[in-house]
Design a protein around this motif. Structure first.
Motif, mmCIF file in Angstrom:
data_model
loop_
_atom_site.group_PDB
_atom_site.id
_atom_site.type_symbol
_atom_site.label_atom_id
_atom_site.label_comp_id
_atom_site.label_asym_id
_atom_site.label_seq_id
_atom_site.Cartn_x
_atom_site.Cartn_y
_atom_site.Cartn_z
ATOM 1 N N ASN A 1 34.766 19.697 38.022
ATOM 2 C CA ASN A 1 35.782 20.730 38.227
ATOM 3 C C ASN A 1 35.094 22.054 38.561
ATOM 4 O O ASN A 1 33.861 22.131 38.620
ATOM 5 C CB ASN A 1 36.672 20.873 36.989
ATOM 6 C CG ASN A 1 35.873 21.089 35.709
ATOM 7 O OD1 ASN A 1 34.907 21.861 35.691
ATOM 8 N ND2 ASN A 1 36.258 20.405 34.633
ATOM 9 N N ALA A 2 35.901 23.097 38.761
ATOM 10 C CA ALA A 2 35.358 24.394 39.190
ATOM 11 C C ALA A 2 34.457 25.015 38.127
ATOM 12 O O ALA A 2 33.420 25.604 38.452
ATOM 13 C CB ALA A 2 36.503 25.340 39.533
ATOM 14 N N LYS A 3 34.860 24.900 36.864
ATOM 15 C CA LYS A 3 34.038 25.479 35.802
ATOM 16 C C LYS A 3 32.664 24.826 35.768
ATOM 17 O O LYS A 3 31.636 25.516 35.682
ATOM 18 C CB LYS A 3 34.728 25.325 34.451
ATOM 19 C CG LYS A 3 33.907 25.907 33.304
ATOM 20 C CD LYS A 3 34.590 25.748 31.956
ATOM 21 C CE LYS A 3 33.695 26.273 30.833
ATOM 22 N NZ LYS A 3 34.321 26.121 29.492
ATOM 23 N N GLU A 4 32.634 23.501 35.858
ATOM 24 C CA GLU A 4 31.343 22.810 35.875
ATOM 25 C C GLU A 4 30.562 23.136 37.138
ATOM 26 O O GLU A 4 29.330 23.256 37.095
ATOM 27 C CB GLU A 4 31.550 21.300 35.752
ATOM 28 C CG GLU A 4 31.929 20.837 34.353
ATOM 29 C CD GLU A 4 31.804 19.334 34.170
ATOM 30 O OE1 GLU A 4 31.498 18.629 35.168
ATOM 31 O OE2 GLU A 4 32.008 18.865 33.035
ATOM 32 N N VAL B 1 44.909 22.222 37.180
ATOM 33 C CA VAL B 1 43.868 22.125 36.155
ATOM 34 C C VAL B 1 43.587 23.478 35.514
ATOM 35 O O VAL B 1 43.262 23.569 34.327
ATOM 36 C CB VAL B 1 42.571 21.540 36.758
ATOM 37 C CG1 VAL B 1 41.438 21.524 35.734
ATOM 38 C CG2 VAL B 1 42.823 20.131 37.287
ATOM 39 N N LEU B 2 43.713 24.555 36.283
ATOM 40 C CA LEU B 2 43.496 25.891 35.748
ATOM 41 C C LEU B 2 44.372 26.891 36.475
ATOM 42 O O LEU B 2 44.878 26.620 37.577
ATOM 43 C CB LEU B 2 42.025 26.293 35.827
ATOM 44 C CG LEU B 2 41.431 26.839 37.133
ATOM 45 C CD1 LEU B 2 40.014 27.321 36.884
ATOM 46 C CD2 LEU B 2 41.426 25.813 38.230
ATOM 47 N N PHE C 1 37.655 25.524 43.257
ATOM 48 C CA PHE C 1 38.765 26.271 42.654
ATOM 49 C C PHE C 1 40.098 25.916 43.321
ATOM 50 O O PHE C 1 41.114 25.757 42.634
ATOM 51 C CB PHE C 1 38.502 27.775 42.739
ATOM 52 C CG PHE C 1 37.576 28.286 41.678
ATOM 53 C CD1 PHE C 1 37.993 28.383 40.358
ATOM 54 C CD2 PHE C 1 36.281 28.662 41.990
ATOM 55 C CE1 PHE C 1 37.138 28.847 39.367
ATOM 56 C CE2 PHE C 1 35.413 29.127 41.006
ATOM 57 C CZ PHE C 1 35.843 29.218 39.695
ATOM 58 N N GLU C 2 40.091 25.782 44.636
ATOM 59 C CA GLU C 2 41.319 25.423 45.342
ATOM 60 C C GLU C 2 41.813 24.051 44.894
ATOM 61 O O GLU C 2 43.017 23.830 44.720
ATOM 62 C CB GLU C 2 41.079 25.433 46.857
ATOM 63 C CG GLU C 2 40.970 26.821 47.458
ATOM 64 C CD GLU C 2 42.286 27.583 47.412
ATOM 65 O OE1 GLU C 2 43.351 26.946 47.302
ATOM 66 O OE2 GLU C 2 42.263 28.825 47.477
ATOM 67 N N ARG C 3 40.902 23.116 44.708
ATOM 68 C CA ARG C 3 41.302 21.775 44.250
ATOM 69 C C ARG C 3 41.898 21.833 42.847
ATOM 70 O O ARG C 3 42.938 21.219 42.572
ATOM 71 C CB ARG C 3 40.102 20.824 44.275
ATOM 72 C CG ARG C 3 40.453 19.383 43.916
ATOM 73 C CD ARG C 3 39.251 18.471 43.897
ATOM 74 N NE ARG C 3 38.328 18.789 42.810
ATOM 75 C CZ ARG C 3 37.300 18.012 42.447
ATOM 76 N NH1 ARG C 3 37.054 16.878 43.114
ATOM 77 N NH2 ARG C 3 36.508 18.365 41.463
ATOM 78 N N ASP C 4 41.248 22.593 41.944
ATOM 79 C CA ASP C 4 41.744 22.684 40.566
ATOM 80 C C ASP C 4 43.079 23.411 40.492
ATOM 81 O O ASP C 4 43.964 23.033 39.715
ATOM 82 C CB ASP C 4 40.714 23.399 39.690
ATOM 83 C CG ASP C 4 39.536 22.509 39.338
ATOM 84 O OD1 ASP C 4 39.493 21.360 39.830
ATOM 85 O OD2 ASP C 4 38.654 22.958 38.588
#
Length: 376
Positions: free
Chosen positions: A245-248, A290-291, A282-285
């Motif tokens: 994910n974006a955070k990772e 997801v966020l 970020f766009e995917r999440d």
């Protein structure tokens, strides 16, 4: 063709068959043409961490520019345990990792040149361990040792008379901008496997001097990648596989950069252009729920805080060199360039004890830049 579940939703084929971040970006990037209305205010966690960091930066300025300096431990991937901006606030940090074990503490990096490392410590009232100095002067070949051995007499004279500046002995290990995005996209294990394949194919059975040097370098790269896994593990993260994910993605990428600044002290130790790459995650999440936008900005704010804690510019200013500080904007960042001028202002303030602003912050196309010069 390799497939990871972490790649679900991403398009493209070539980047899955080979290490090719450019192809990944081209196949998945979506331009943003809107304005800054999507922006959210800093979160409570961001404000607390930023407040703690500003307090440390104030203490640093009051001490003459250096809050603390290592003199006993040679910096490396696993020289230190985990470090945080504030131990009591560590659970708030969305992106973790420091150059040393304490915030704003200067690392001891003698591999670029023991005399340069010693002078840097002495200029702020610190003295390195005499045993370490003895070892590096008598048993190690540092970068500067090798550079001066290679210089011709003409080069040495040009250097002495300042006809030519910016030579490699001034900048430790040179200008290094690694592609740290690979850590996030592929994970360390995949990168190690690719390097193992490179080594197996290197030389095609011939052992010429250039082949031997290259095989040794590849072996060192594999060792470094394994060291990065150990470093990340000390913070409780396993970066063996791609970021899910974006955070990772931000954390994995930052670990790659952190590995570089723990082991090298060259000029222009930039993280590179990472905004487009991270925006894909970020766009995917955001699309998958997801966020939220606020959570996305919190992650970026925390990663930016970590970048702003890296200490290299001061070294060049004190040697009489000018420093150009540039912010580059892409995609939806272009809609709010002016609101980020404070980043350059804060940078200049942190170096006010040793520099002056020669050219104030100014927009140059898709960038905003200012130039600092040595304070005389």
């Amino acid at each position: 063709m390799k497939e990871f579940e972490q790649w679900e939703g991403f398009e493209g084929r070539i980047w899955k068959e080979e290490v090719n971040v450019r192809d990944f970006i081209q196949k998945n990037y979506k331009p943003y043409d809107g304005d800054e209305s999507f922006l959210a205010d800093p979160t409570e966690a961001t404000n607390k961490l930023w407040g703690a960091l500003q307090k440390l930066q104030k203490e640093e300025r009051e001490k003459g520019g250096v809050l603390d300096c290592e003199t006993e431990v040679v910096s490396g991937l696993t020289s230190y345990g985990p470090g945080y901006i504030d131990e009591s606030l560590k659970d708030l940090e969305q992106v973790v990792g420091l150059q040393t074990d304490k915030p704003l503490k200067r690392a001891f990096m003698p591999y670029g040149g023991i005399r340069m490392a010693e002078q840097a410590a002495e200029s702020y009232g610190y003295e390195i361990n005499p045993e370490l100095k003895y070892v590096f002067e008598n048993y190690m070949t540092t970068h500067n040792d090798a550079v001066f051995a290679a210089y011709t007499n003409e080069m040495k004279l040009a250097r002495k008379t300042h006809v030519v500046t910016g030579l490699p002995d001034t900048y430790g290990r040179g200008r290094i901008v690694g592609d740290y995005r690979r850590v996030a996209l592929y994970g360390i294990d995949y990168l190690i496997a690719q390097k193992e394949a490179d080594k197996a194919n290197c030389g095609c059975g011939n052992m010429y001097d250039d082949v031997i040097r290259l095989r040794e370098e590849i072996a060192m790269q594999i060792t470094a990648l394994k060291g990065m896994k150990e470093m990340a593990k000390s913070y409780g993260y396993d970066i063996s596989l791609p970021a899910k994910n974006a955070k990772e993605a931000c954390q994995w990428l930052y670990f790659g950069y952190l590995a570089a600044i723990k082991t090298q002290n060259g000029a222009a130790m930039s993280v590179g252009r990472v905004s487009t790459f991270l925006d894909i995650y970020f766009e995917r999440d955001l699309a998958n729920g997801v966020l939220t936008e606020s959570e996305a900005q919190e992650i970026i704010d925390h990663m930016t805080m970590k970048f702003r804690m890296v200490k290299f510019a001061r070294k060049f200013l004190e040697k009489g060199d000018k420093v150009k500080v540039t912010l580059r904007f892409r995609g939806r960042e272009l809609a709010h360039m002016s609101s980020n001028k404070h980043i350059l202002d804060d940078f200049a303030e942190q170096l006010a004890d040793c520099s002056v602003i020669e050219k104030p912050a100014k927009v140059e196309g898709r960038s905003m830049a200012m130039i600092l010069a040595e304070k005389r």
